[in-house]
Scaffold this motif. Structure first.
Motif, PDB file in Angstrom:
ATOM      1  N   THR A 230       0.874  -0.973   0.016  1.00 28.70           N
ATOM      2  CA  THR A 230      -0.319   0.221   0.036  1.00 28.70           C
ATOM      3  C   THR A 230       1.020   0.640   0.197  1.00 28.70           C
ATOM      4  N   ALA A 231       0.500   2.116  -0.449  1.00 26.20           N
ATOM      5  CA  ALA A 231       0.791   3.672   0.142  1.00 26.20           C
ATOM      6  C   ALA A 231      -0.242   4.583  -0.048  1.00 26.20           C
ATOM      7  N   PRO A 232       0.911   5.775   0.924  1.00 26.54           N
ATOM      8  CA  PRO A 232      -0.598   6.586   1.277  1.00 26.54           C
ATOM      9  C   PRO A 232      -1.618   7.396   0.296  1.00 26.54           C
ATOM     10  N   VAL A 233      -3.031   7.874   1.050  1.00 33.65           N
ATOM     11  CA  VAL A 233      -3.495   8.341   0.125  1.00 33.65           C
ATOM     12  C   VAL A 233      -2.457  10.153  -0.125  1.00 33.65           C
ATOM     13  N   LYS A 234      -2.787  10.076  -1.078  1.00 35.60           N
ATOM     14  CA  LYS A 234      -2.144  11.630  -1.757  1.00 35.60           C
ATOM     15  C   LYS A 234      -2.362  12.889  -1.369  1.00 35.60           C
TER      16      LYS A 234
END
Length: 297
Positions: A230-234
């Motif tokens: 996963t990656a953080p929400v921009k």
């Protein structure tokens, strides 16, 4: 100053030891998903991240792009193993002579097929956000006669109108659209916009034909169940989004993606109707081959 980047084939490439280790890991990924080739480089990258070979950082992705380029130039990785979508081509059809044309007719007869969605309760179409995944999806959908489309991100206006017009011409009582997009604000907005626009076009171009829409992937449950990176929400993306993190569709392993698509299509198919079409298709193909002097007598 002259450009020192490699050009053309590089048969004499001698990678350093740490590069060989990464290249060997890439080859393991390609072997693991041999049934789903070609892969996109980003799919390879996600597999290496899951294998704890690479960190999930943009710099490791850029390094992988350079590595795969040199590996293909050197002949170590087959060109056909990796999917490229940067080239658009329009090539004229031509033959070397009559014999070549007759061979093309024979190949066309061998490839003869009917609409394998004929007799089904609903026409299925598959849309995906990433164009590079189309060949893998098509390999799963093709035996069912299900087409796959991608607009390389947001689907084009003509593409969405085309879905409505195909419904009007296809003779089906209903249409079911399956979508694969990223788990992020853009991926969810893509799905919503696709559904709303196709439905609006269909009100004029295919009145009375109901459309249903289904996001096959990526879902929040899949992220958890499959342990997807996963990656953080921009922070700059203000669109509504229920998730706390994001995941790209290419993070799904090719095998898992194939299973999701196959299961979903099978769930909406009448196997008896498909078997009837396949039987007729086989009989007509044999008749064509016989007429060309290549079938059983």
């Amino acid at each position: 100053m002259p450009d020192k980047r490699p050009r053309g084939y590089q048969p004499g490439w001698k990678p350093r030891a740490h590069t060989v280790q990464l290249l060997t890991a890439v080859e393991r990924v390609l072997a693991r998903y041999a049934a789903q080739l070609p892969l996109t480089i980003r799919q390879i990258w996600y597999a290496l991240v899951s294998d704890d070979v690479l960190a999930k950082q943009e710099r490791t992705y850029k390094r992988l792009v350079e590595l795969c380029g040199m590996a293909r130039r050197s002949g170590r990785i087959p060109w056909e193993a990796i999917r490229d979508d940067t080239e658009t081509a329009a090539e004229p059809v031509a033959f070397t002579g009559v014999t070549d044309f007759q061979q093309a007719q024979l190949e066309a007869a061998r490839a003869y097929r009917l609409d394998r969605q004929a007799g089904q309760p609903a026409r299925i179409e598959l849309f995906c956000e990433t164009a590079g995944m189309v060949p893998q999806l098509a390999a799963v959908a093709e035996p069912f006669g299900v087409p796959c489309y991608s607009g390389s991100g947001y689907n084009s206006l003509p593409g969405k109108r085309g879905a409505a017009r195909r419904a009007a011409e296809g003779g089906h009582a209903a249409v079911h659209i399956m979508v694969i997009s990223d788990w992020d604000p853009s991926g969810l907005h893509l799905f919503t916009a696709l559904a709303e626009d196709i439905t609006a076009f269909a009100a004029t171009d295919a009145p009375g034909i109901p459309f249903t829409f289904e996001r096959l992937a990526v879902t929040e449950d899949q992220v958890t169940e499959l342990g997807l990176p996963t990656a953080p929400v921009k922070a700059t993306d203000r669109r509504s989004f229920a998730g706390t993190s994001t995941t790209q569709a290419e993070a799904l392993s090719p095998a898992a993606l194939a299973g999701i698509v196959h299961t979903a299509i099978s769930r909406h198919r009448d196997p008896d109707a498909l078997d009837a079409v396949l039987a007729r298709e086989h009989a007509e193909r044999q008749a064509l081959l016989h007429d060309l002097g290549h079938g059983p007598h």
